[in-house]
Design a protein around this motif. Structure first.
Motif, PDB file in Angstrom:
ATOM      1  N   GLY A 382       0.788  -1.230   0.000  1.00 32.63           N
ATOM      2  CA  GLY A 382       0.000   0.000   0.000  1.00 32.63           C
ATOM      3  C   GLY A 382       0.817   1.276   0.000  1.00 32.63           C
ATOM      4  O   GLY A 382       0.252   2.365  -0.063  1.00 32.63           O
ATOM      5  N   HIS A 403      -2.368   4.229   1.990  1.00 39.33           N
ATOM      6  CA  HIS A 403      -3.181   3.094   1.534  1.00 39.33           C
ATOM      7  C   HIS A 403      -2.959   1.891   2.436  1.00 39.33           C
ATOM      8  O   HIS A 403      -1.848   1.667   2.930  1.00 39.33           O
ATOM      9  CB  HIS A 403      -2.808   2.723   0.089  1.00 39.33           C
ATOM     10  CG  HIS A 403      -3.291   3.698  -0.946  1.00 39.33           C
ATOM     11  ND1 HIS A 403      -4.613   4.017  -1.116  1.00 39.33           N
ATOM     12  CD2 HIS A 403      -2.611   4.414  -1.886  1.00 39.33           C
ATOM     13  CE1 HIS A 403      -4.731   4.888  -2.110  1.00 39.33           C
ATOM     14  NE2 HIS A 403      -3.521   5.155  -2.589  1.00 39.33           N
ATOM     15  N   LYS A 404      -4.017   1.100   2.625  1.00 37.18           N
ATOM     16  CA  LYS A 404      -3.936  -0.070   3.513  1.00 37.18           C
ATOM     17  C   LYS A 404      -3.694  -1.379   2.754  1.00 37.18           C
ATOM     18  O   LYS A 404      -3.403  -2.405   3.355  1.00 37.18           O
ATOM     19  CB  LYS A 404      -5.238  -0.203   4.320  1.00 37.18           C
ATOM     20  CG  LYS A 404      -5.541   1.019   5.190  1.00 37.18           C
ATOM     21  CD  LYS A 404      -4.539   1.152   6.335  1.00 37.18           C
ATOM     22  CE  LYS A 404      -4.854   2.309   7.249  1.00 37.18           C
ATOM     23  NZ  LYS A 404      -4.534   3.621   6.686  1.00 37.18           N
ATOM     24  N   SER A 405      -3.879  -1.348   1.432  1.00 33.75           N
ATOM     25  CA  SER A 405      -3.554  -2.548   0.647  1.00 33.75           C
ATOM     26  C   SER A 405      -3.068  -2.143  -0.738  1.00 33.75           C
ATOM     27  O   SER A 405      -2.853  -0.963  -1.011  1.00 33.75           O
ATOM     28  CB  SER A 405      -4.765  -3.494   0.567  1.00 33.75           C
ATOM     29  OG  SER A 405      -5.784  -2.943  -0.234  1.00 33.75           O
ATOM     30  N   SER A 423      -6.324   2.209  -5.104  1.00 35.94           N
ATOM     31  CA  SER A 423      -5.939   1.037  -4.314  1.00 35.94           C
ATOM     32  C   SER A 423      -7.118   0.104  -4.106  1.00 35.94           C
ATOM     33  O   SER A 423      -8.282   0.526  -4.129  1.00 35.94           O
ATOM     34  CB  SER A 423      -5.384   1.497  -2.960  1.00 35.94           C
ATOM     35  OG  SER A 423      -5.226   0.407  -2.089  1.00 35.94           O
ATOM     36  N   THR A 424      -6.786  -1.159  -3.860  1.00 34.71           N
ATOM     37  CA  THR A 424      -7.833  -2.153  -3.589  1.00 34.71           C
ATOM     38  C   THR A 424      -8.373  -2.025  -2.163  1.00 34.71           C
ATOM     39  O   THR A 424      -9.212  -2.815  -1.748  1.00 34.71           O
ATOM     40  CB  THR A 424      -7.283  -3.579  -3.810  1.00 34.71           C
ATOM     41  OG1 THR A 424      -6.107  -3.734  -3.027  1.00 34.71           O
ATOM     42  CG2 THR A 424      -6.939  -3.807  -5.277  1.00 34.71           C
ATOM     43  N   ASP A 425      -7.901  -1.005  -1.405  1.00 40.75           N
ATOM     44  CA  ASP A 425      -8.459  -0.762  -0.064  1.00 40.75           C
ATOM     45  C   ASP A 425      -9.711   0.110  -0.112  1.00 40.75           C
ATOM     46  O   ASP A 425     -10.244   0.505   0.928  1.00 40.75           O
ATOM     47  CB  ASP A 425      -7.407  -0.131   0.866  1.00 40.75           C
ATOM     48  CG  ASP A 425      -6.983   1.268   0.405  1.00 40.75           C
ATOM     49  OD1 ASP A 425      -7.515   1.747  -0.616  1.00 40.75           O
ATOM     50  OD2 ASP A 425      -6.126   1.871   1.072  1.00 40.75           O
ATOM     51  N   LEU A 447     -13.035  -2.305  -4.755  1.00 39.73           N
ATOM     52  CA  LEU A 447     -11.591  -2.426  -4.906  1.00 39.73           C
ATOM     53  C   LEU A 447     -11.240  -1.649  -6.178  1.00 39.73           C
ATOM     54  O   LEU A 447     -11.534  -2.101  -7.278  1.00 39.73           O
ATOM     55  CB  LEU A 447     -11.162  -3.894  -5.060  1.00 39.73           C
ATOM     56  CG  LEU A 447     -11.699  -4.911  -4.039  1.00 39.73           C
ATOM     57  CD1 LEU A 447     -11.106  -6.287  -4.332  1.00 39.73           C
ATOM     58  CD2 LEU A 447     -11.350  -4.497  -2.621  1.00 39.73           C
TER      59      LEU A 447
END
Length: 563
Positions: A382, A403-405, A423-425, A447
């Motif tokens: 991320g 970002h977290k993921s 991002s996918t977060d 996502l």
């Protein structure tokens, strides 16, 4: 008292063997001969003919003072050059035989300076413009080596004409332009007269630096000191369009060439070479002739038209998640699942440099700035990282941890002062690349797989697993509009035209869709993929759409609108 006359000394003349140098002071003074094998340019009072491949030089001697302009006939048989002289004295034009490298005729009428020269398309006539102290335009017969007629080049209440361009199809029409004057001239041979018509540009007052005529004479283009381009219709004598409206070319448009493939090649006073098209005249960077794809273990560069693979770069047992061309065309920047960023030479495939340990859980997305000084990368963990790229160095400038993921897509604003990461977060973040901090965050229950700036850059569009295409305000992160992008599965790829009128999407439904940006409606659908579409791009100049899918297919589509 008887005057003594000194006897003339018998002095031998030195033979000039070679010249090194090009001063660049003569406007449009570097010419390529139609044979594509010789350069022709003035240096002092000499005109040089230099073979491009062998560097062999020939010299045309004949001018008594500095050469001020040079031109070549359409078929390459003739060269004409004009010179500067002292105020009130005749300034010569010399007509040269290119093949024999010798003087054919000396044409003397103008005083002070020859400002510009142009041959008619069938080499019947040569037209010449006198400098500020002369101010006349003269048409010469090539066959008779003599003047046919002349006239004052510009009206009384405007500045001097400094440019002349001939029709590409007719020997009887040419255009002059300069400070506040644009005129279309018709040659009336039986009456030995030339008739000017002043072109109308409304309230627009411009100083013209260069001119170019379209191959079919449909339009002619004028580059100005203001840094914009005027497109004129020679039949109606009216302004067709002008641009760019914003971001004019710094220090003026100093050189201009109409290309056979359409569009213009522009040289600016700031030293930039730019490809652009009417009516926006925004720079079209890149070329539609080549594109690159990446997959497991390799990157491949393809020739668009012939569909041939030109280059394969292999990194065994690794997967490449993303690629970008540096804008200068000197390197391909790639993102790999071993956490490394690798740069390769696009012609040889040679590894230029590696940034090791760029990200912990693989590099998942990558983008470059247009000044070629930075790479922005995103990782599986991320993080967004900004890298400074020097001649020999690659330095981490900042790690942005919000970002977290996994980061799935990165796009950079034209001025390189901002970028957006998806991002996918479930967030898209707009980053300030000057202060290196977050400007704005966009949140959605999805996502995110892809993001694009609208060319005006006050809006972005996103899409992802929720199948929605969302328009967002960059300023405050608010959603403006949502469209149903697909009936089944994620949307994974998206790209927008340089003008912003249309964008394309593709995803798990195997369909390539072209959308009208303002209407928010699908205009065209491409059926051809049998696997999930993972990415897509519109070529510079809007000729093609290229889409890639999980089954390894690469499809090239004709862009459906005339650009």
């Amino acid at each position: 008292m008887e005057e003594k006359v000194l006897p003339e000394l018998d002095v031998g003349e030195l033979e000039l063997e070679a010249v090194i140098g090009f001063n660049g002071h003569v406007p449009n003074g570097l010419k390529c001969h139609p044979d594509q094998e010789h350069l022709i340019y003035p240096l002092g009072c000499t005109v040089l003919i230099q073979a491009i491949n062998t560097n062999e030089q020939n010299f045309l001697h004949g001018h008594g003072n500095n050469v001020s302009c040079v031109t070549i006939s359409k078929n390459g048989d003739y060269i004409a050059s004009g010179q500067v002289t002292f105020m009130g004295f005749k300034a010569d034009i010399i007509l040269w035989d290119f093949k024999k490298r010798e003087l054919i005729a000396r044409l003397s009428l103008h005083k002070g300076k020859i400002e510009a020269l142009a041959f008619s398309p069938n080499d019947l006539y040569l037209v010449s413009l006198g400098g500020p102290d002369d101010g006349s335009v003269v048409v010469w017969s090539i066959a008779k080596r003599d003047a046919i007629c002349g006239s004052p080049a510009a009206g009384l209440n405007v500045g001097n004409a400094t440019n002349v361009v001939f029709s590409r199809c007719r020997d009887e029409m040419f255009v002059t332009a300069g400070n506040g004057t644009i005129r279309v001239w018709e040659l009336d041979l039986p009456n030995r007269k030339i008739w000017p018509t002043e072109c109308q540009t409304g309230q627009m007052k411009r100083i013209v630096l260069c001119t170019g005529m379209a191959d079919d004479d449909s339009f002619f283009y004028l580059g100005t000191t203001t840094g914009d381009i005027l497109k004129m219709n020679p039949r109606t004598k009216l302004l067709a369009d002008t641009g760019p409206m914003k971001d004019k070319f710094s220090l003026g448009v100093s050189a201009l060439r109409c290309l056979k493939m359409g569009g213009l090649l522009i040289g600016s006073g700031a030293g930039l070479l730019i490809f652009c098209k009417s009516p926006s005249y925004k720079p079209i960077n890149g070329t539609a002739e080549l594109f690159a794809t990446c997959a497991k273990t390799d990157i491949r560069v393809w020739h668009t038209i012939s569909k041939r693979e030109l280059l394969r770069i292999t990194v065994p047992n690794m997967t490449c998640h993303g690629i970008d061309f540096m804008r200068d065309g000197k390197s391909i920047i790639s993102a790999w699942d071993d956490g490394k960023i690798r740069a390769f030479a696009p012609e040889s495939g040679r590894l230029m440099y590696t940034i090791s340990s760029a990200h912990r859980i693989g590099v998942t997305a990558i983008a470059t700035t247009s000044d070629c000084k930075r790479i922005i990368s995103g990782g599986g963990e991320g993080e967004v990282r900004v890298w400074q790229i020097g001649c020999q160095t690659q330095k981490l400038e900042e790690a942005l941890k919000e970002h977290k993921s996994s980061v799935s897509c990165i796009r950079v604003k034209k001025n390189n002062e901002e970028c957006v990461t998806a991002s996918t977060d479930g967030t898209c973040i707009i980053w300030d690349l000057v202060r290196l901090r977050r400007n704005q965050m966009i949140l959605a229950n999805t996502l995110f797989q892809c993001v694009c700036y609208h060319p005006e850059e006050f809006q972005i569009i996103t899409s992802g697993t929720d199948r929605k295409i969302a328009y967002w305000e960059v300023f405050d992160g608010s959603v403006i509009r949502e469209l149903e992008g697909s009936l089944s599965g994620s949307i994974n790829g998206m790209d927008i035209t340089q003008e912003g009128g249309h964008f394309v999407t593709g995803g798990h439904d195997h369909l390539v869709k072209v959308w009208d940006y303002n209407e928010g409606e699908v205009t065209h659908v491409g059926v051809g993929h049998s696997g999930n579409i993972l990415g897509m791009r519109i070529s510079p100049g809007n000729q093609y759409i290229v889409s890639v899918s999980a089954d390894g297919a690469i499809l090239r589509w004709k862009y459906p609108f005339a650009s």
